[in-house]
Design a protein around this motif. Structure first.
Motif, short mmCIF file in Angstrom:
data_model
loop_
_atom_site.label_atom_id
_atom_site.label_comp_id
_atom_site.label_asym_id
_atom_site.label_seq_id
_atom_site.Cartn_x
_atom_site.Cartn_y
_atom_site.Cartn_z
N THR A 8 9.37 -1.21 0.95
CA THR A 8 8.13 -1.99 1.71
C THR A 8 7.38 -2.67 0.56
O THR A 8 7.65 -2.65 -0.68
CB THR A 8 7.20 -0.86 2.25
OG1 THR A 8 6.75 0.19 1.03
CG2 THR A 8 7.90 -0.09 3.44
N ALA A 9 6.87 -3.76 1.08
CA ALA A 9 6.05 -4.83 0.21
C ALA A 9 4.52 -4.04 -0.46
O ALA A 9 4.27 -3.23 0.42
CB ALA A 9 5.72 -5.79 0.62
N PRO A 10 4.47 -4.46 -1.69
CA PRO A 10 3.21 -3.73 -2.16
C PRO A 10 1.85 -4.07 -1.10
O PRO A 10 1.81 -5.09 -0.62
CB PRO A 10 3.05 -4.14 -3.35
CG PRO A 10 4.12 -4.89 -3.95
CD PRO A 10 5.03 -5.23 -2.40
N GLY A 11 1.11 -2.93 -0.75
CA GLY A 11 0.06 -2.94 -0.05
C GLY A 11 0.66 -3.02 1.50
O GLY A 11 -0.70 -2.70 2.41
N ALA A 12 1.65 -2.75 2.12
CA ALA A 12 1.89 -2.45 3.14
C ALA A 12 1.63 -1.24 3.82
O ALA A 12 1.08 -1.19 4.78
CB ALA A 12 3.61 -2.72 3.50
N LEU A 18 -4.67 1.41 7.67
CA LEU A 18 -5.75 1.04 8.35
C LEU A 18 -5.53 0.77 10.02
O LEU A 18 -6.40 1.11 10.64
CB LEU A 18 -5.89 -0.51 7.74
CG LEU A 18 -7.32 -1.00 8.31
CD1 LEU A 18 -8.68 -0.32 8.11
CD2 LEU A 18 -7.42 -2.51 7.68
N LEU A 19 -4.49 0.20 10.22
CA LEU A 19 -3.91 0.21 11.81
C LEU A 19 -4.08 1.41 12.17
O LEU A 19 -4.65 1.64 13.39
CB LEU A 19 -2.83 -0.67 11.73
CG LEU A 19 -2.24 -0.61 13.43
CD1 LEU A 19 -3.33 -1.76 13.85
CD2 LEU A 19 -0.87 -1.23 13.20
N ALA A 20 -3.55 2.37 11.68
CA ALA A 20 -3.42 3.86 12.28
C ALA A 20 -4.92 4.35 12.47
O ALA A 20 -5.25 4.91 13.73
CB ALA A 20 -2.84 4.67 11.37
N TRP A 21 -5.80 4.01 11.57
CA TRP A 21 -7.26 4.45 11.45
C TRP A 21 -7.90 3.92 12.68
O TRP A 21 -8.70 4.39 13.44
CB TRP A 21 -7.90 4.37 10.38
CG TRP A 21 -7.66 5.57 9.49
CD1 TRP A 21 -6.97 5.62 8.33
CD2 TRP A 21 -8.17 6.76 9.70
NE1 TRP A 21 -6.88 6.88 7.71
CE2 TRP A 21 -7.62 7.69 8.49
CE3 TRP A 21 -9.17 7.58 10.50
CZ2 TRP A 21 -7.98 9.27 8.46
CZ3 TRP A 21 -9.27 8.91 10.39
CH2 TRP A 21 -8.83 9.65 9.25
N ALA A 59 -0.71 -1.12 22.59
CA ALA A 59 -0.56 -2.13 21.90
C ALA A 59 -0.78 -2.41 20.52
O ALA A 59 0.32 -2.84 19.74
CB ALA A 59 -1.33 -3.49 22.59
N ALA A 60 -1.68 -1.54 19.79
CA ALA A 60 -1.91 -1.72 18.52
C ALA A 60 -1.06 -0.62 17.84
O ALA A 60 -0.67 -0.89 16.61
CB ALA A 60 -3.30 -1.52 18.21
#
Length: 71
Positions: A8-12, A18-21, A59-60
């Motif tokens: 995975t890319a750094p920060g991914a 954040l998306l999960a929260w 969707a998210a």
């Protein structure tokens, strides 16, 4: 700076957390709003809020599957 060993890319990972929260918070707000609207006699509005909340969460968030193959 060390790179993750899983590709995975750094920060991914932070972005995914954040998306999960945000998805979990949206679901919680939709559930609370639906409950309050239903208890105050606003059935149609409660149905609309529940549908919008479910659509945003689907969707998210969706389902994420990670497969790690080690050779």
């Amino acid at each position: 700076m060390t790179l993750p060993t899983d590709g995975t890319a750094p920060g991914a990972r932070a972005d995914l957390q954040l998306l999960a929260w945000i998805t979990a918070l949206t679901a919680l707000v939709a559930i609370i709003a639906t409950f309050i609207l239903a208890m105050t006699g606003h059935g149609q509005e409660a149905t609309a809020v529940a549908g919008i909340g479910a659509a945003i969460c689907a969707a998210a968030g969706g389902i994420r599957v990670t497969v790690n193959i080690k050779r």
